[in-house]
Design a protein around this motif. Sequence first.
Motif, PDB file in Angstrom:
ATOM      1  N   GLY A  67       0.587  -1.291   0.089  1.00  0.00           N
ATOM      2  CA  GLY A  67      -0.252   0.086  -0.371  1.00  0.00           C
ATOM      3  C   GLY A  67       0.839   1.623   0.089  1.00  0.00           C
ATOM      4  N   SER A  68       0.678   2.165   0.519  1.00  0.00           N
ATOM      5  CA  SER A  68       0.652   3.230   0.033  1.00  0.00           C
ATOM      6  C   SER A  68       1.023   4.425   1.965  1.00  0.00           C
ATOM      7  N   TYR A  69       2.395   4.597   2.020  1.00  0.00           N
ATOM      8  CA  TYR A  69       2.656   4.863   4.209  1.00  0.00           C
ATOM      9  C   TYR A  69       3.605   5.865   3.673  1.00  0.00           C
ATOM     10  N   LEU A  70       3.344   6.867   5.673  1.00  0.00           N
ATOM     11  CA  LEU A  70       4.113   7.795   5.289  1.00  0.00           C
ATOM     12  C   LEU A  70       4.784   7.551   6.649  1.00  0.00           C
ATOM     13  N   ASN A  71       5.955   7.281   6.757  1.00  0.00           N
ATOM     14  CA  ASN A  71       6.671   7.047   8.132  1.00  0.00           C
ATOM     15  C   ASN A  71       7.409   8.399   8.713  1.00  0.00           C
ATOM     16  N   LYS A  72       7.003   8.102  10.193  1.00  0.00           N
ATOM     17  CA  LYS A  72       7.726   8.844  11.267  1.00  0.00           C
ATOM     18  C   LYS A  72       8.696   8.455  11.047  1.00  0.00           C
ATOM     19  N   MET A  73       9.571   8.993  11.927  1.00  0.00           N
ATOM     20  CA  MET A  73      10.485   8.663  12.470  1.00  0.00           C
ATOM     21  C   MET A  73      10.873   9.988  14.070  1.00  0.00           C
ATOM     22  N   LEU A  74      10.748   9.793  15.852  1.00  0.00           N
ATOM     23  CA  LEU A  74      11.288  10.258  16.431  1.00  0.00           C
ATOM     24  C   LEU A  74      11.905   9.557  17.109  1.00  0.00           C
ATOM     25  N   ALA A  75      13.005  11.015  17.546  1.00  0.00           N
ATOM     26  CA  ALA A  75      13.979  10.114  18.846  1.00  0.00           C
ATOM     27  C   ALA A  75      13.588   9.697  19.985  1.00  0.00           C
ATOM     28  N   ASP A  76      14.732   8.543  20.051  1.00  0.00           N
ATOM     29  CA  ASP A  76      15.264   8.572  21.474  1.00  0.00           C
ATOM     30  C   ASP A  76      15.114   9.242  22.560  1.00  0.00           C
ATOM     31  N   SER A  77      14.213   9.232  24.035  1.00  0.00           N
ATOM     32  CA  SER A  77      14.868  10.060  24.129  1.00  0.00           C
ATOM     33  C   SER A  77      16.240  10.271  25.492  1.00  0.00           C
ATOM     34  N   GLU A  78      17.094   9.664  25.168  1.00  0.00           N
ATOM     35  CA  GLU A  78      17.805   9.359  25.581  1.00  0.00           C
ATOM     36  C   GLU A  78      19.418   9.868  25.115  1.00  0.00           C
ATOM     37  N   ASP A  79      19.717   9.580  23.492  1.00  0.00           N
ATOM     38  CA  ASP A  79      20.995   9.769  23.106  1.00  0.00           C
ATOM     39  C   ASP A  79      19.957  10.785  21.482  1.00  0.00           C
ATOM     40  N   GLY A  80      18.848  11.096  22.111  1.00  0.00           N
ATOM     41  CA  GLY A  80      18.046  11.874  20.255  1.00  0.00           C
ATOM     42  C   GLY A  80      18.220  11.050  19.215  1.00  0.00           C
ATOM     43  N   THR A  81      19.034   9.748  19.012  1.00  0.00           N
ATOM     44  CA  THR A  81      18.401   9.159  18.246  1.00  0.00           C
ATOM     45  C   THR A  81      17.189   8.434  17.387  1.00  0.00           C
ATOM     46  N   TYR A  82      16.415   7.146  16.478  1.00  0.00           N
ATOM     47  CA  TYR A  82      15.997   6.911  16.164  1.00  0.00           C
ATOM     48  C   TYR A  82      16.620   5.584  15.532  1.00  0.00           C
ATOM     49  N   GLU A  83      16.589   4.749  15.874  1.00  0.00           N
ATOM     50  CA  GLU A  83      17.262   3.144  15.134  1.00  0.00           C
ATOM     51  C   GLU A  83      16.609   2.048  14.784  1.00  0.00           C
ATOM     52  N   ALA A  84      16.324   1.683  13.597  1.00  0.00           N
ATOM     53  CA  ALA A  84      14.988   0.728  12.661  1.00  0.00           C
ATOM     54  C   ALA A  84      15.613  -0.292  12.413  1.00  0.00           C
ATOM     55  N   MET A  85      14.923  -1.526  11.954  1.00  0.00           N
ATOM     56  CA  MET A  85      15.301  -2.499  10.924  1.00  0.00           C
ATOM     57  C   MET A  85      13.821  -2.770  10.163  1.00  0.00           C
ATOM     58  N   ALA A  86      14.586  -2.762   9.268  1.00  0.00           N
ATOM     59  CA  ALA A  86      12.987  -3.693   7.943  1.00  0.00           C
ATOM     60  C   ALA A  86      13.422  -4.727   7.315  1.00  0.00           C
ATOM     61  N   VAL A  87      12.196  -5.662   7.127  1.00  0.00           N
ATOM     62  CA  VAL A  87      12.842  -6.474   6.168  1.00  0.00           C
ATOM     63  C   VAL A  87      11.734  -6.504   5.227  1.00  0.00           C
ATOM     64  N   HIS A  88      11.881  -6.575   3.726  1.00  0.00           N
ATOM     65  CA  HIS A  88      10.758  -6.098   2.685  1.00  0.00           C
ATOM     66  C   HIS A  88      10.434  -7.551   2.464  1.00  0.00           C
ATOM     67  N   LEU A  89       8.946  -8.321   2.168  1.00  0.00           N
ATOM     68  CA  LEU A  89       8.661  -8.990   1.435  1.00  0.00           C
ATOM     69  C   LEU A  89       7.955  -8.834  -0.215  1.00  0.00           C
TER      70      LEU A  89
END
Length: 284
Positions: A67-89
Amino acid sequence: MIIEHKTFDLYGKKVFVKAVIKPPLTMPNPMLDEACFLYIRKGIGIAYSETDHITAYENEGILMKCGSYLNKMLADSEDGTYEAMAVHLYPEVLSRIYDRELPAFLKNKNKSLPQKPGTKIVLDELFQKFFDSLLFYFANPELVNEELMSLKLKELLLLLENTKDSDKLHHILSSLFSPQTYSFKSIIESHLYDNLSIEDLAEIAGQSLSSFKRSFREVFDCSPGKYIREQRLARAAQLLTSTDQSISEIAYACAFNDLANFSNCFKQQYGCSPSDYRLTSEYP
């Protein structure tokens, strides 16, 4: 800002992805011929689909069908970063690793049922170990080959099939590659009170900004900015007279992040401040 972006390809497709980001960041994510499992390692991820949004926090995942998505990424409160892993199918990749025949749980048995665009998954220990193993391979890419990636992809699908949320997941798993069609009006009405810009809504609708504005005027006989603002203010007026929520809570619920801006817009629309409107209206 993207700090780190690593990928592993399988049969010519980017299947495994690791990203570290300095938020805030908003990115369109059209997936017309694929599905995706997104794991949030740090920070907060919000996936907006055509008719819904899913918020996932640290150690949670989002399974998204095509489908069609819009992803928003917000920071971790401790170190100010966002980290993610994605598995595309991808269906063509899965067909190859399953020797041309998708497993039964990935086949849509009842196409007439309404299809949710995705769901949030709270990850148990097995999921955690799976993503820990991916972290190890991202740190040691020389160990990775196609056979290993095929096994890791099968492992994730088996975890999804057998998770404690499997009843909830089976319908989504069985329709991963069956896109749902939504009307333009339903897309707009689903996101009236989300904190999204007109540009964001155009991305979710899969249109350029100019095409989106034309479609909006054709459907609603009004400009996007005017219509959305009026609908949000109307909801705010209703909440002021039917709930005991604070004015700041109501402003936030109606997608106004700035209280002063909310008060100014409300006064322009209704001729008085939100607090005066509440005082002069019948309030239980």
